[in-house]
Design an enzyme around this catalytic site. Structure first.
Site, PDB file in Angstrom:
ATOM      1  N   ASP A 194       5.094   0.561  11.890  1.00 49.61           N
ATOM      2  CA  ASP A 194       3.895   0.073  11.396  1.00 49.61           C
ATOM      3  C   ASP A 194       3.718  -1.587  11.836  1.00 49.61           C
ATOM      4  OD1 ASP A 194       3.767   1.740   8.439  1.00 49.61           O
ATOM      5  OD2 ASP A 194       3.366   2.277  10.313  1.00 49.61           O
ATOM      6  N   LEU A 241       8.026   7.298  16.908  1.00 49.71           N
ATOM      7  CA  LEU A 241       7.767   8.016  15.835  1.00 49.71           C
ATOM      8  C   LEU A 241       6.585   8.788  16.011  1.00 49.71           C
ATOM      9  CD1 LEU A 241       9.950   6.059  14.603  1.00 49.71           C
ATOM     10  CD2 LEU A 241       8.695   6.886  12.389  1.00 49.71           C
ATOM     11  N   ARG A 281      -8.419  -0.344   4.894  1.00 49.95           N
ATOM     12  CA  ARG A 281      -7.705   0.797   4.274  1.00 49.95           C
ATOM     13  C   ARG A 281      -6.425   0.085   3.872  1.00 49.95           C
ATOM     14  NH1 ARG A 281      -7.148   6.201   7.101  1.00 49.95           N
ATOM     15  NH2 ARG A 281      -5.813   6.249   5.455  1.00 49.95           N
ATOM     16  N   ARG A 301       0.307  14.350  12.776  1.00 43.31           N
ATOM     17  CA  ARG A 301       0.818  14.206  11.600  1.00 43.31           C
ATOM     18  C   ARG A 301       1.157  15.595  10.685  1.00 43.31           C
ATOM     19  NH1 ARG A 301      -0.696   8.899  10.329  1.00 43.31           N
ATOM     20  NH2 ARG A 301       1.038   8.960   8.869  1.00 43.31           N
ATOM     21  N   PRO A 302       2.025  16.497  11.247  1.00 41.34           N
ATOM     22  CA  PRO A 302       2.085  17.618  10.502  1.00 41.34           C
ATOM     23  C   PRO A 302       2.895  17.542   9.131  1.00 41.34           C
ATOM     24  CG  PRO A 302       3.927  17.523  12.174  1.00 41.34           C
ATOM     25  CD  PRO A 302       2.729  16.296  12.271  1.00 41.34           C
ATOM     26  N   CYS A 326      -4.307  12.622  12.636  1.00 39.95           N
ATOM     27  CA  CYS A 326      -5.199  11.279  12.515  1.00 39.95           C
ATOM     28  C   CYS A 326      -5.103  10.526  13.956  1.00 39.95           C
ATOM     29  CB  CYS A 326      -4.575  10.247  11.533  1.00 39.95           C
ATOM     30  SG  CYS A 326      -3.299   9.485  11.901  1.00 39.95           S
ATOM     31  N   ASP A 345       4.718  20.179   7.748  1.00 36.10           N
ATOM     32  CA  ASP A 345       5.268  21.543   7.816  1.00 36.10           C
ATOM     33  C   ASP A 345       6.717  21.150   6.879  1.00 36.10           C
ATOM     34  OD1 ASP A 345       6.047  19.627   9.815  1.00 36.10           O
ATOM     35  OD2 ASP A 345       7.653  21.221  10.599  1.00 36.10           O
ATOM     36  N   LEU A 346       7.394  20.063   6.942  1.00 35.24           N
ATOM     37  CA  LEU A 346       8.990  19.789   6.263  1.00 35.24           C
ATOM     38  C   LEU A 346       8.240  19.627   4.799  1.00 35.24           C
ATOM     39  CD1 LEU A 346      10.224  17.301   8.567  1.00 35.24           C
ATOM     40  CD2 LEU A 346      10.648  19.451   8.737  1.00 35.24           C
ATOM     41  N   LYS A 379       0.959  -1.506  -0.086  1.00 33.59           N
ATOM     42  CA  LYS A 379      -0.105  -0.059   0.047  1.00 33.59           C
ATOM     43  C   LYS A 379       0.932   1.283  -0.147  1.00 33.59           C
ATOM     44  CE  LYS A 379      -1.629   1.436   3.962  1.00 33.59           C
ATOM     45  NZ  LYS A 379      -1.318   2.939   4.470  1.00 33.59           N
ATOM     46  N   ASN A 380       1.951   1.223   0.813  1.00 33.61           N
ATOM     47  CA  ASN A 380       2.734   2.555   1.210  1.00 33.61           C
ATOM     48  C   ASN A 380       3.537   2.741  -0.176  1.00 33.61           C
ATOM     49  OD1 ASN A 380       1.257   3.074   3.191  1.00 33.61           O
ATOM     50  ND2 ASN A 380       2.582   2.312   4.705  1.00 33.61           N
TER      51      ASN A 380
HETATM   52  C1  EPZ Z   1       4.339   6.873   6.502  1.00 30.44           C
HETATM   53  O1  EPZ Z   1       3.586   7.938   6.889  1.00 30.44           O
HETATM   54  C2  EPZ Z   1       3.507   5.784   6.250  1.00 30.44           C
HETATM   55  N1  EPZ Z   1       2.248   6.005   5.221  1.00 30.44           N
HETATM   56  C3  EPZ Z   1       2.888   5.512   7.633  1.00 30.44           C
HETATM   57  O2  EPZ Z   1       2.184   4.434   7.526  1.00 30.44           O
HETATM   58  C4  EPZ Z   1       4.140   5.194   8.367  1.00 30.44           C
HETATM   59  O3  EPZ Z   1       3.629   5.038   9.777  1.00 30.44           O
HETATM   60  C5  EPZ Z   1       5.015   6.300   8.510  1.00 30.44           C
HETATM   61  O4  EPZ Z   1       5.341   6.570   7.138  1.00 30.44           O
HETATM   62  C6  EPZ Z   1       6.331   6.120   9.277  1.00 30.44           C
HETATM   63  O5  EPZ Z   1       7.119   5.145   8.755  1.00 30.44           O
HETATM   64  C7  EPZ Z   1       2.418   5.866   4.092  1.00 30.44           C
HETATM   65  O6  EPZ Z   1       3.721   5.810   3.804  1.00 30.44           O
HETATM   66  C8  EPZ Z   1       1.309   6.453   3.497  1.00 30.44           C
HETATM   67  P1  EPZ Z   1       6.517  10.544   8.239  1.00 30.44           P
HETATM   68  P2  EPZ Z   1       4.094   9.590   6.973  1.00 30.44           P
HETATM   69  O7  EPZ Z   1       6.248  11.585   7.532  1.00 30.44           O
HETATM   70  O8  EPZ Z   1       4.861   9.822   5.746  1.00 30.44           O
HETATM   71  C9  EPZ Z   1       7.002  13.941  11.639  1.00 30.44           C
HETATM   72  C10 EPZ Z   1       0.366   2.814   7.739  1.00 30.44           C
HETATM   73  O9  EPZ Z   1      -0.016   2.346   8.706  1.00 30.44           O
HETATM   74  N2  EPZ Z   1       6.704  14.812  10.604  1.00 30.44           N
HETATM   75  O10 EPZ Z   1       7.241   9.582   7.924  1.00 30.44           O
HETATM   76  O11 EPZ Z   1       2.833  10.667   7.055  1.00 30.44           O
HETATM   77  C11 EPZ Z   1       5.793  13.137  11.916  1.00 30.44           C
HETATM   78  O12 EPZ Z   1       4.921  13.678  12.926  1.00 30.44           O
HETATM   79  C12 EPZ Z   1       0.828   4.191   7.737  1.00 30.44           C
HETATM   80  O13 EPZ Z   1       0.594   2.243   6.455  1.00 30.44           O
HETATM   81  C13 EPZ Z   1       6.923  16.127  10.911  1.00 30.44           C
HETATM   82  O14 EPZ Z   1       7.184  16.487  12.068  1.00 30.44           O
HETATM   83  O15 EPZ Z   1       5.086   9.726   8.259  1.00 30.44           O
HETATM   84  C14 EPZ Z   1       6.210  11.685  12.595  1.00 30.44           C
HETATM   85  O16 EPZ Z   1       6.465  12.130  13.995  1.00 30.44           O
HETATM   86  C15 EPZ Z   1       0.763   4.806   9.221  1.00 30.44           C
HETATM   87  N3  EPZ Z   1       6.766  17.085   9.796  1.00 30.44           N
HETATM   88  C16 EPZ Z   1       7.721  11.662  11.746  1.00 30.44           C
HETATM   89  O17 EPZ Z   1       8.001  12.757  11.231  1.00 30.44           O
HETATM   90  C17 EPZ Z   1       6.466  16.714   8.751  1.00 30.44           C
HETATM   91  O18 EPZ Z   1       6.245  17.503   7.745  1.00 30.44           O
HETATM   92  C18 EPZ Z   1       7.505  10.509  10.765  1.00 30.44           C
HETATM   93  O19 EPZ Z   1       6.248  10.947   9.836  1.00 30.44           O
HETATM   94  C19 EPZ Z   1       6.338  15.188   8.457  1.00 30.44           C
HETATM   95  C20 EPZ Z   1       6.517  14.085   9.274  1.00 30.44           C
END
Ligand code: EPZ
Length: 420
Positions: free
Chosen positions: A307, A329, A399, A121-122, A116, A124-125, A22-23
């Protein structure tokens, strides 16, 4: 609404075919926005999130022909560049269309995804990096309004934190940008690696694939031709079924899987007593009757994946001894704990650290799914609980798990999908 009814059983037996990831599928579908041709994608999982993203693209004017595990996507007729709240609110990964739409059309509006269940889930980056590439970003009435009328310009970007979809978004934005982009502190998940490989195979030169420093040579606004490709196997689906085998002490084989994507998961299962027979695309797990306790800290790939945290927490209730599981995370990814406690699990939560005092006898009861991976943890617990467990709100499960009921039934689980 449907619910799952499971009866605790002694063991499972047979082979489970793992579906496409999925991802990986989500960024790869978003990537078709960069293509001038129709793109053929194979090995897609049949899960709600894929349908949601294809619906979003259709709403923009693309054509998506999705049959079985294949889709043909043509984005050449996209006329709309606004991803609306009604879709984005159901799947925050919709943010993955921001980079591709902006870099191709010079403007894009995407509803803010909001948080969520598992955390704030910001994004900002994502936004900061696009601004560095020359985009003007405003937030108005809950929407991100991004514009770059003369296209994006490659530059050096350093992510303060490792972000998976943030990395994917910037890779796709950089693909059609003017000049080169260096992305430092990039995510190295296999799903990001495949996105880089497909782009690199189809006209976007990318160096450092699989490392934390990517160099993406943009086409200067020219769309690309993308040859047919197949999505990599879902390592989290695979890890979930390995935990099903371990918790029921069953010997199971997974087919159509990539063992090297699961190294940290296999290592932890080995610590807990399992052994494995591996081939290029299969894993056979030989579980131990005595499950040992474990210490887990979730981190970015290639370390132990967040995950898989909920699934291992369920497994740890069957270990003889004290397991410690730390979630690094996300700030709220232990909602499965209270449901497992209702089944009899002895778990203590202290901030982002869960202490599991195994071994616990679990009893079937009514439980509620709260998020995608929490749902799968409840399925694992139900497989070994005494009596009947009813798992409600399984739209969370739909999902991200392709035909979970059918796959578990085929290896002997007593599981039914019923109407509330
Ligand atoms: C991806 O989410 C996956 N989703 C998530 O899988 C997975 O848990 C996550 O990566 C971590 O491996 C998809 O790929 C669709 P992140 P993502 O941005 O990209 C912080 C599932 O179960 N962050 O890597 O949204 C954030 O808060 C889902 O399949 C910022 O601060 O996660 C978190 O603490 C759930 N600012 C950390 O980084 C930002 O702009 C990692 O988040 C972006 C992220």
């Amino acid at each position: 609404m449907d619910y799952l009814q499971l009866e605790g059983i002694k063991s499972l037996n047979g082979t489970i075919k793992i579906s496409g990831a999925k991802n990986a599928s989500l960024p790869l579908i978003a990537m078709t926005i960069l293509a001038k041709n129709s793109v053929h994608i194979k090995n897609l999982p049949s899960v709600v999130d894929i349908n949601t993203l294809l619906k979003l693209l259709t709403n923009l004017g693309a054509s998506c022909d999705f049959h079985d595990d294949k889709v043909l996507v043509n984005t050449s007729n996209i006329t709309e560049t606004k991803a609306t709240y009604d879709i984005v609110k159901t799947m925050r990964a919709s943010i993955l269309v921001l980079g591709p739409i902006l870099t191709r059309f010079g403007h894009c509006e995407v509803s803010l995804p909001g948080g969520c269940a598992i955390g704030q889930r910001p994004i900002d980056l994502h936004l900061k990096a696009l601004e560095q590439m020359g985009a003007k970003i405003d937030i108005k009435s809950g929407y991100i309004e991004a514009s770059a009328p003369n296209g994006l310009v490659g530059c050096d970007i350093i992510f303060d934190k490792i972000t998976v979809t943030g990395t994917a978004n910037i890779i796709m934005a950089a693909a059609l940008a003017h000049g080169n982009t260096t992305l430092t502190n990039a995510a190295r998940e296999p799903e990001v690696v495949q996105l880089c490989e497909i782009l690199n195979d189809n006209g976007v030169k990318i160096e450092g694939i699989g490392t934390a420093i990517l160099s993406i040579h943009g086409t200067g606004g020219k769309c690309i031709d993308i040859k047919e490709f197949s999505v990599i196997p879902d390592r989290i689906e695979a890890g979930t079924y390995l935990c099903a085998a371990a918790i029921t002490r069953s010997e199971l084989t997974l087919s159509h899987v990539e063992p090297k994507h699961l190294s940290s998961v296999l290592a932890k299962l080995q610590e807990m007593g399992s052994s494995f027979t591996l081939t290029k695309d299969t894993i056979t797990i030989h579980p131990s009757s005595d499950i040992k306790p474990v210490k887990i800290v979730t981190q970015e790939y290639p370390a132990f994946p967040t995950d898989m945290q909920a699934q291992f927490l369920a497994l740890a209730t069957q270990a003889n001894g004290v397991s410690i599981i730390e979630e690094r995370l996300f700030e709220n990814r232990f909602m499965h704990v209270s449901e497992l406690q209702r089944m009899g699990a002895d778990i203590t939560l202290n901030g982002n650290i869960a202490t599991v005092n195994g071994k616990n006898t679990l009893s079937g009861t009514d439980v509620m799914a709260t998020d995608l991976r929490a749902s799968s943890a409840l399925v694992l617990a139900a497989l070994v609980a005494d009596g009947i467990t009813n798992i409600h709100r399984i739209y969370h499960l739909d999902r991200g798990y392709d035909k979970l009921k059918e796959k578990l039934q085929a290896v002997g689980a007593k599981i039914k999908r019923l109407k509330e």
